[in-house]
Motif scaffolding. Structure first.
Motif, PDB file in Angstrom:
ATOM      1  N   ALA A  41      39.795  40.236  27.376  1.00 49.62           N
ATOM      2  CA  ALA A  41      39.345  39.661  28.647  1.00 49.62           C
ATOM      3  C   ALA A  41      40.387  39.850  29.747  1.00 49.62           C
ATOM      4  O   ALA A  41      40.044  40.160  30.899  1.00 49.62           O
ATOM      5  CB  ALA A  41      39.040  38.175  28.452  1.00 49.62           C
ATOM      6  N   PHE A  42      41.650  39.695  29.395  1.00 50.10           N
ATOM      7  CA  PHE A  42      42.709  39.848  30.398  1.00 50.10           C
ATOM      8  C   PHE A  42      42.785  41.283  30.913  1.00 50.10           C
ATOM      9  O   PHE A  42      42.859  41.524  32.130  1.00 50.10           O
ATOM     10  CB  PHE A  42      44.048  39.436  29.792  1.00 50.10           C
ATOM     11  CG  PHE A  42      45.219  39.646  30.702  1.00 50.10           C
ATOM     12  CD1 PHE A  42      45.482  38.775  31.738  1.00 50.10           C
ATOM     13  CD2 PHE A  42      46.063  40.730  30.518  1.00 50.10           C
ATOM     14  CE1 PHE A  42      46.553  38.978  32.584  1.00 50.10           C
ATOM     15  CE2 PHE A  42      47.140  40.941  31.357  1.00 50.10           C
ATOM     16  CZ  PHE A  42      47.392  40.057  32.400  1.00 50.10           C
TER      17      PHE A  42
ATOM     18  N   ALA B 108      40.448  43.600  30.751  1.00 50.58           N
ATOM     19  CA  ALA B 108      39.217  43.937  31.470  1.00 50.58           C
ATOM     20  C   ALA B 108      39.254  43.401  32.895  1.00 50.58           C
ATOM     21  O   ALA B 108      38.865  44.098  33.850  1.00 50.58           O
ATOM     22  CB  ALA B 108      38.009  43.380  30.720  1.00 50.58           C
ATOM     23  N   SER B 109      39.733  42.190  33.060  1.00 51.74           N
ATOM     24  CA  SER B 109      39.861  41.644  34.415  1.00 51.74           C
ATOM     25  C   SER B 109      40.918  42.390  35.223  1.00 51.74           C
ATOM     26  O   SER B 109      40.776  42.553  36.439  1.00 51.74           O
ATOM     27  CB  SER B 109      40.202  40.159  34.339  1.00 51.74           C
ATOM     28  OG  SER B 109      41.446  39.959  33.675  1.00 51.74           O
ATOM     29  N   ALA B 110      41.980  42.876  34.558  1.00 51.08           N
ATOM     30  CA  ALA B 110      43.003  43.659  35.263  1.00 51.08           C
ATOM     31  C   ALA B 110      42.415  44.975  35.775  1.00 51.08           C
ATOM     32  O   ALA B 110      42.676  45.388  36.915  1.00 51.08           O
ATOM     33  CB  ALA B 110      44.185  43.922  34.338  1.00 51.08           C
TER      34      ALA B 110
ATOM     35  N   SER C 259      39.273  45.547  36.491  1.00 51.12           N
ATOM     36  CA  SER C 259      38.364  45.219  37.596  1.00 51.12           C
ATOM     37  C   SER C 259      39.130  44.893  38.870  1.00 51.12           C
ATOM     38  O   SER C 259      38.721  45.285  39.977  1.00 51.12           O
ATOM     39  CB  SER C 259      37.482  44.030  37.202  1.00 51.12           C
ATOM     40  OG  SER C 259      36.763  44.307  36.021  1.00 51.12           O
ATOM     41  N   LEU C 260      40.250  44.196  38.726  1.00 52.91           N
ATOM     42  CA  LEU C 260      41.043  43.838  39.907  1.00 52.91           C
ATOM     43  C   LEU C 260      41.655  45.078  40.560  1.00 52.91           C
ATOM     44  O   LEU C 260      41.711  45.169  41.799  1.00 52.91           O
ATOM     45  CB  LEU C 260      42.136  42.858  39.493  1.00 52.91           C
ATOM     46  CG  LEU C 260      43.018  42.302  40.618  1.00 52.91           C
ATOM     47  CD1 LEU C 260      42.167  41.515  41.608  1.00 52.91           C
ATOM     48  CD2 LEU C 260      44.119  41.422  40.050  1.00 52.91           C
TER      49      LEU C 260
ATOM     50  N   VAL D 299      32.666  44.226  30.002  1.00 52.51           N
ATOM     51  CA  VAL D 299      33.080  43.029  30.744  1.00 52.51           C
ATOM     52  C   VAL D 299      33.573  43.397  32.136  1.00 52.51           C
ATOM     53  O   VAL D 299      33.303  42.688  33.121  1.00 52.51           O
ATOM     54  CB  VAL D 299      34.152  42.275  29.939  1.00 52.51           C
ATOM     55  CG1 VAL D 299      34.783  41.180  30.786  1.00 52.51           C
ATOM     56  CG2 VAL D 299      33.535  41.663  28.694  1.00 52.51           C
ATOM     57  N   SER D 300      34.286  44.513  32.253  1.00 49.24           N
ATOM     58  CA  SER D 300      34.734  44.967  33.579  1.00 49.24           C
ATOM     59  C   SER D 300      33.538  45.269  34.478  1.00 49.24           C
ATOM     60  O   SER D 300      33.517  44.885  35.661  1.00 49.24           O
ATOM     61  CB  SER D 300      35.606  46.211  33.425  1.00 49.24           C
ATOM     62  OG  SER D 300      36.761  45.941  32.666  1.00 49.24           O
TER      63      SER D 300
ATOM     64  N   LEU E 203      31.910  41.945  35.493  1.00 52.15           N
ATOM     65  CA  LEU E 203      32.708  41.222  36.484  1.00 52.15           C
ATOM     66  C   LEU E 203      32.611  41.872  37.856  1.00 52.15           C
ATOM     67  O   LEU E 203      32.475  41.183  38.880  1.00 52.15           O
ATOM     68  CB  LEU E 203      34.166  41.176  36.010  1.00 52.15           C
ATOM     69  CG  LEU E 203      35.152  40.410  36.900  1.00 52.15           C
ATOM     70  CD1 LEU E 203      34.720  38.959  37.047  1.00 52.15           C
ATOM     71  CD2 LEU E 203      36.566  40.489  36.321  1.00 52.15           C
TER      72      LEU E 203
ATOM     73  N   LEU F 163      31.243  40.461  41.547  1.00 57.62           N
ATOM     74  CA  LEU F 163      32.107  40.448  42.722  1.00 57.62           C
ATOM     75  C   LEU F 163      31.658  41.427  43.802  1.00 57.62           C
ATOM     76  O   LEU F 163      31.774  41.129  45.000  1.00 57.62           O
ATOM     77  CB  LEU F 163      33.545  40.779  42.316  1.00 57.62           C
ATOM     78  CG  LEU F 163      34.228  39.786  41.365  1.00 57.62           C
ATOM     79  CD1 LEU F 163      35.604  40.295  40.969  1.00 57.62           C
ATOM     80  CD2 LEU F 163      34.335  38.413  42.008  1.00 57.62           C
TER      81      LEU F 163
ATOM     82  N   SER G 290      29.783  48.477  40.547  1.00 56.63           N
ATOM     83  CA  SER G 290      30.246  48.290  39.168  1.00 56.63           C
ATOM     84  C   SER G 290      29.866  49.488  38.297  1.00 56.63           C
ATOM     85  O   SER G 290      30.645  49.913  37.439  1.00 56.63           O
ATOM     86  CB  SER G 290      29.641  47.013  38.587  1.00 56.63           C
ATOM     87  OG  SER G 290      28.236  47.115  38.458  1.00 56.63           O
TER      88      SER G 290
END
Length: 293
Positions: free
Chosen positions: A98-99, A101-103, A105-106, A146-147, A150, A154, A160
């Motif tokens: 999760a971390f 994947a969020s990185a 996406s960010l 997940v990316s 997310l 957003l 996406s």
């Protein structure tokens, strides 16, 4: 006058008197008797005790510590305390997936609204590839999905999808190649093919959404570039449409090869320090970078 032979019996010591004068044995005799009695006591079997006493004596060996010979054996409870079970890796894999994947996406989000040129583009597939190196195939696919989810929240589903294809798939592909210790040429070639497919998919999707054929603009730019090259070379021939399209495809593939090469260099310098090294580069790259890994 009495006969001396009559006095002879009287001069002999009386056995009774000898017994009375020496009622105890010598010092050596009690020691021998005591040792004999001790040996006999050791050889005699111990009389069995009652059932209650036996259970009371054997119960600590079952619940506590049992002494076998000269080795102290731990009970199951003590063994669990001394050697705890290893922590399950499921929660750790989920958190890291999760971390990362969020990185990913960010990074895409920042590059979209605050473009810094090619600086952030080099990091697009690396977080997902790192998930593959650490946790395997399933976790990397989950990170890519997940990316995408997310970013769909957003930025919308269209942007996406443009991240998942090709960069999400490229991250899974690079992770699989690096996990299997593939050569740089193989991983760069397959990555360039994915990047080329993603490029054409992006043009098709944007053309569908805008209602215009964006490939025409690309052909126009390539035609002008080809005519300029023909003029510099002194060629009077007019470039053919098939030649222009072939030149466009070759330029797109070369662009993706250069991009994948830069991604490999960034991953080489970064993932080695994270404890998840990728395959070693070719010798000429090591000489060029003065890198020894």
């Amino acid at each position: 006058m009495s006969d001396p032979s009559d006095n002879a019996p009287s001069s002999r010591p009386d056995p009774c008197e000898e017994t009375k004068n020496h009622p105890f044995k010598s010092a050596a005799e009690p020691l021998s008797d005591y040792s004999d009695s001790t040996e006999q006591t050791e050889q005699d079997p111990v009389p069995p005790t009652s059932t209650g006493e036996t259970d009371a004596f054997e119960e600590p060996q079952v619940s506590g510590t049992a002494l076998t010979g000269s080795t102290l054996m731990d009970s199951p409870e003590d063994a669990k305390l001394r050697n705890p079970q290893p922590v399950t890796r499921g929660p750790l894999a989920m958190v890291e997936t999760a971390f990362l994947a969020s990185a990913a996406s960010l990074i895409w989000l920042i590059n979209y609204y605050f473009p810094l040129g090619p600086v952030l583009r080099m990091f697009f597939p690396i977080p997902i590839a790192l998930v593959y190196l650490r946790w395997g195939n399933r976790a990397s696919w989950m990170a890519a999905i997940v990316s995408g989810l997310l970013l769909s929240v957003l930025m919308g589903p269209t942007r996406s999808i443009l991240f998942v294809i090709p960069y999400g798939l490229m991250g899974v592909q690079l992770g699989a190649m690096w996990k299997r210790r593939a050569h740089w040429l193989l991983s760069m070639t397959t990555g360039a093919l994915l990047g080329t497919i993603g490029f054409f998919f992006r043009f098709w999707l944007l053309s569908l959404l805008l209602g215009e054929d964006l490939w025409v603009y690309v052909m126009t730019q390539i035609t002008q570039l080809t005519e300029w090259g023909f003029t510099k070379l002194g060629l009077l021939a007019q470039p053919d449409l098939t030649l222009i399209q072939a030149i466009a495809v070759v330029m797109i593939i070369l662009n993706n090869l250069v991009y994948l090469f830069v991604v490999h260099l960034v991953a080489l310098l970064m993932l080695d320090r994270l404890g998840n090294p990728i395959p070693r580069p070719p010798n000429w790259v090591q000489v060029l970078l003065d890198y020894e890994g």
